[in-house]
Design a protein around this motif. Structure first.
Motif, PDB file in Angstrom:
ATOM      1  N   LEU A   1     -29.409 -11.332 -23.214  1.00 54.75           N
ATOM      2  CA  LEU A   1     -28.720 -12.746 -23.169  1.00 54.75           C
ATOM      3  C   LEU A   1     -28.130 -12.882 -21.795  1.00 54.75           C
ATOM      4  O   LEU A   1     -28.185 -13.810 -21.606  1.00 54.75           O
ATOM      5  N   PRO A   2     -27.350 -12.055 -21.255  1.00 53.09           N
ATOM      6  CA  PRO A   2     -26.686 -12.324 -20.247  1.00 53.09           C
ATOM      7  C   PRO A   2     -27.481 -12.784 -18.971  1.00 53.09           C
ATOM      8  O   PRO A   2     -27.545 -13.742 -18.268  1.00 53.09           O
ATOM      9  N   LYS A   3     -28.676 -12.049 -18.761  1.00 57.36           N
ATOM     10  CA  LYS A   3     -29.829 -12.502 -17.861  1.00 57.36           C
ATOM     11  C   LYS A   3     -30.406 -13.924 -18.334  1.00 57.36           C
ATOM     12  O   LYS A   3     -30.602 -14.515 -17.246  1.00 57.36           O
ATOM     13  N   LEU A   4     -30.616 -14.075 -19.441  1.00 57.89           N
ATOM     14  CA  LEU A   4     -31.098 -15.499 -19.807  1.00 57.89           C
ATOM     15  C   LEU A   4     -30.123 -16.473 -19.557  1.00 57.89           C
ATOM     16  O   LEU A   4     -30.410 -17.842 -19.134  1.00 57.89           O
ATOM     17  N   SER A   5     -28.795 -16.199 -19.793  1.00 61.00           N
ATOM     18  CA  SER A   5     -28.056 -17.392 -19.670  1.00 61.00           C
ATOM     19  C   SER A   5     -27.829 -17.623 -17.961  1.00 61.00           C
ATOM     20  O   SER A   5     -27.664 -18.757 -17.525  1.00 61.00           O
ATOM     21  N   LEU A   6     -27.898 -16.326 -17.481  1.00 56.87           N
ATOM     22  CA  LEU A   6     -28.195 -16.742 -15.700  1.00 56.87           C
ATOM     23  C   LEU A   6     -29.160 -17.412 -15.358  1.00 56.87           C
ATOM     24  O   LEU A   6     -29.043 -18.560 -14.290  1.00 56.87           O
TER      25      LEU A   6
END
Length: 145
Positions: free
Chosen positions: A122-127
């Motif tokens: 999720l953090p990489k996708l949000s970025l």
């Protein structure tokens, strides 16, 4: 008995106007589709062309369902639900809805394993989704028991 019965079903479909169906403006829907497919100004014609007329007609009414390969898209009011039907992420549901502030994606994992994987991704996708024309909010929902 080896008799075959041929059944021909004819569906009549009349499409009412956007106002009568209480749907959003076609221009807003086009912008939402181009945002989801990553289309830019030069690509908008190709992005909207990639969604077939059959898909649009099936999803033009509440409760419409479109199945393609290992995925199923269901329209529920102003929301689209995307569900994976097989593979390692089988049962994963992503619900997308458009709001005045942007696009809201809610991700519903089916089990704890999917939840752990999505928490890590999720953090990489949000970025990766930052800097889009519309703000895209991601929410990872708890596993239903």
């Amino acid at each position: 008995m080896n008799n075959q019965i041929d059944i021909n079903r004819v569906r009549r479909m009349s499409v009412t106007s956007v106002e009568a169906r209480h749907e959003s403006d076609p221009d807003i829907r086009r912008r939402f589709e181009s945002c989801l497919t990553g289309g830019s100004k030069g690509k908008e014609k190709n992005a909207s062309g990639s969604i077939s007329e059959l898909t649009k007609s099936l999803l033009s009414h509440n409760g419409g369902i479109y199945r393609h390969g290992s995925a199923e898209v269901v329209r529920q009011g102003e929301m689209l639900s995307y569900r994976l039907l097989n593979g390692p992420m089988m049962g994963l549901v992503i619900q997308a809805s458009y709001h005045s502030l942007g696009i809201r994606l809610q991700i519903y994992p089916k089990n704890q394993r999917q939840s752990r994987v999505l928490t890590a991704v999720l953090p990489k996708l949000s970025l990766a989704l930052k800097g889009r024309r519309f703000e895209i909010g991601l929410e990872l929902m708890p596993v239903k028991k």
